[in-house]
Scaffold this active site. Structure first.
Site, mmCIF file in Angstrom:
data_model
loop_
_atom_site.group_PDB
_atom_site.id
_atom_site.type_symbol
_atom_site.label_atom_id
_atom_site.label_comp_id
_atom_site.label_asym_id
_atom_site.label_seq_id
_atom_site.Cartn_x
_atom_site.Cartn_y
_atom_site.Cartn_z
ATOM 1 N N ASP A 209 -4.451 -4.421 1.654
ATOM 2 C CA ASP A 209 -5.144 -5.632 2.103
ATOM 3 C C ASP A 209 -4.838 -6.743 1.105
ATOM 4 O OD1 ASP A 209 -7.604 -6.017 4.300
ATOM 5 O OD2 ASP A 209 -7.559 -7.558 2.740
ATOM 6 N N ARG B 71 -18.140 -21.045 3.127
ATOM 7 C CA ARG B 71 -17.742 -19.902 2.290
ATOM 8 C C ARG B 71 -17.235 -20.314 0.916
ATOM 9 N NH1 ARG B 71 -14.548 -15.675 6.130
ATOM 10 N NH2 ARG B 71 -16.127 -15.364 7.731
HETATM 11 C C1 LIG Z 1 -10.756 -8.149 10.626
HETATM 12 S S1 LIG Z 1 -10.141 -7.181 9.297
HETATM 13 C C2 LIG Z 1 -9.562 -5.774 10.188
HETATM 14 C C3 LIG Z 1 -9.856 -4.485 9.468
HETATM 15 C C4 LIG Z 1 -9.385 -3.223 10.188
HETATM 16 N N1 LIG Z 1 -7.942 -3.218 10.338
HETATM 17 C C5 LIG Z 1 -10.070 -3.073 11.522
HETATM 18 O O1 LIG Z 1 -9.424 -3.258 12.568
HETATM 19 O O2 LIG Z 1 -11.259 -2.791 11.558
HETATM 20 C C6 LIG Z 1 -8.626 -8.039 8.877
HETATM 21 C C7 LIG Z 1 -8.129 -7.727 7.461
HETATM 22 O O3 LIG Z 1 -6.795 -8.249 7.317
HETATM 23 C C8 LIG Z 1 -6.661 -8.754 5.999
HETATM 24 N N2 LIG Z 1 -5.574 -9.757 5.960
HETATM 25 C C9 LIG Z 1 -5.533 -10.999 6.500
HETATM 26 N N3 LIG Z 1 -4.394 -11.627 6.211
HETATM 27 C C10 LIG Z 1 -3.648 -10.759 5.479
HETATM 28 C C11 LIG Z 1 -2.362 -10.828 4.879
HETATM 29 N N4 LIG Z 1 -1.588 -11.924 4.955
HETATM 30 N N5 LIG Z 1 -1.927 -9.748 4.192
HETATM 31 C C12 LIG Z 1 -2.694 -8.631 4.098
HETATM 32 N N6 LIG Z 1 -3.920 -8.499 4.630
HETATM 33 C C13 LIG Z 1 -4.397 -9.569 5.319
HETATM 34 C C14 LIG Z 1 -8.027 -9.377 5.702
HETATM 35 O O4 LIG Z 1 -8.266 -9.491 4.317
HETATM 36 C C15 LIG Z 1 -8.981 -8.396 6.400
HETATM 37 O O5 LIG Z 1 -9.520 -7.452 5.517
#
Ligand SMILES: C[S@@+](CC[C@H](N)C(=O)[O-])C[C@H]1O[C@@H](n2cnc3c(N)ncnc32)[C@H](O)[C@@H]1O
Length: 274
Positions: free
Chosen positions: A143, A34
């Site tokens: 996010d 990536r």
């Molecule tokens: C797998 S997605 C889940 C999206 C949605 N909540 C769902 O369940 O379909 C996880 C998201 O968490 C965000 N994320 C990860 N670490 C984070 C952090 N420290 N603070 C805020 N967002 C974070 C990522 O950028 C990503 O978009």
């Protein structure tokens, strides 16, 4: 593809863990795949040099690009649908008792490209129309990745991405953009604020919410970051508020005042129930 040396790998793992809670210990190949393009864009040939640039970059752009590339953003409309049924049939009737004249404050933490917060908004909008309850709502959708937030703000999805939505909702809450995509209607958008927010930043958790969705985020966190996050989520809930996490996630309830009320759904009672 640019290869990672062991010490460079360790440095990136530590950087992501410390700053964002994300555990990449077993993701060496993922980082190489990536990030190689990103290194090329910066005109550097090693990860070590890239990290030097990142640390010197006071604008934070390089760090933000790296985070966008290394997070897992997988999501879709109506994901883990059982939660939306519980929201419609149990949580909203309960919460609306206290909010028939006020507004419901909702936080969608880790909203990725927006499908989750728009699904919540459609459920809420539908509930209002069906029951005649005049409860207003606003949703804070956050996010860490600017890339996913850009897409979420636009609210434009391909027909394939919108596939899981009932046809009635597609007609009601979207307008067609050409023949192949759908754009979320202003009626939903006006109730949602999108914000870049690191869930581990000290500043967050001051606002209080009736309902928090934080699904499939802590699954990528290490133990310490998960504990910090859960405490923030608990503090961010009003008494009698609900927290919804992913079905694959589990809360260690030792130190918190949240009781499970449905699978992966917790309620903050005014007093401890046990
Ligand atoms: C797998 S997605 C889940 C999206 C949605 N909540 C769902 O369940 O379909 C996880 C998201 O968490 C965000 N994320 C990860 N670490 C984070 C952090 N420290 N603070 C805020 N967002 C974070 C990522 O950028 C990503 O978009």
């Amino acid at each position: 593809m640019i290869r990672l040396k062991e010490e460079e790998f360790a440095e990136i793992v530590e950087y992501m863990r410390q700053n964002y809670g994300i555990n990449l210990e077993k993701k060496k190949t993922l980082i190489e795949c990536r990030m190689s393009k990103e290194l090329e864009k910066q005109g550097v040939e090693t990860f070590g040099r890239y990290m030097e640039l990142l640390k010197k970059d006071t604008s934070g752009t390089i760090a933000s690009n790296m985070v966008s590339r290394l997070t897992t953003n997988y999501t879709y409309f109506m994901r883990e649908q059982a939660h939306f049924n519980i929201l419609r049939d149990h949580i909203l009737p309960e919460l609306s008792k206290n909010h028939s004249r006020g507004f419901l404050n909702v936080w969608c933490a880790g909203c990725s490209t927006g499908e989750e917060c728009y699904t919540i908004a459609m459920i809420l909008q539908d509930y209002r129309e069906r029951t005649g309850n005049l409860m207003n709502y606003r949703i804070l959708a956050t996010d860490i990745s600017n890339q996913v937030l850009d897409k979420a703000r636009k609210g434009i999805y391909t027909a394939k991405e919108a596939e899981a939505l009932p046809a009635e909702w597609k007609n009601k809450y979207f307008r067609a953009e050409g023949t192949k995509s759908y754009c979320v209607d202003e009626r939903l958008k006006q109730n949602i604020r999108f914000q870049n927010q690191n869930l581990l930043s000290p500043g967050i958790g001051t606002e209080q919410f009736d309902l928090i969705f934080c699904r499939n985020v802590m699954i990528y966190f290490d133990k310490k970051a998960k504990e910090t996050l859960v405490k923030k989520l608990e503090a961010g809930l009003k008494p009698e508020g609900y927290l919804v996490i992913g079905h694959a996630e589990l809360l260690n309830r030792g130190e918190i005042q949240l009781e499970p009320v449905f699978p992966a759904v917790y309620k903050k009672y005014k007093e401890k129930q046990r």
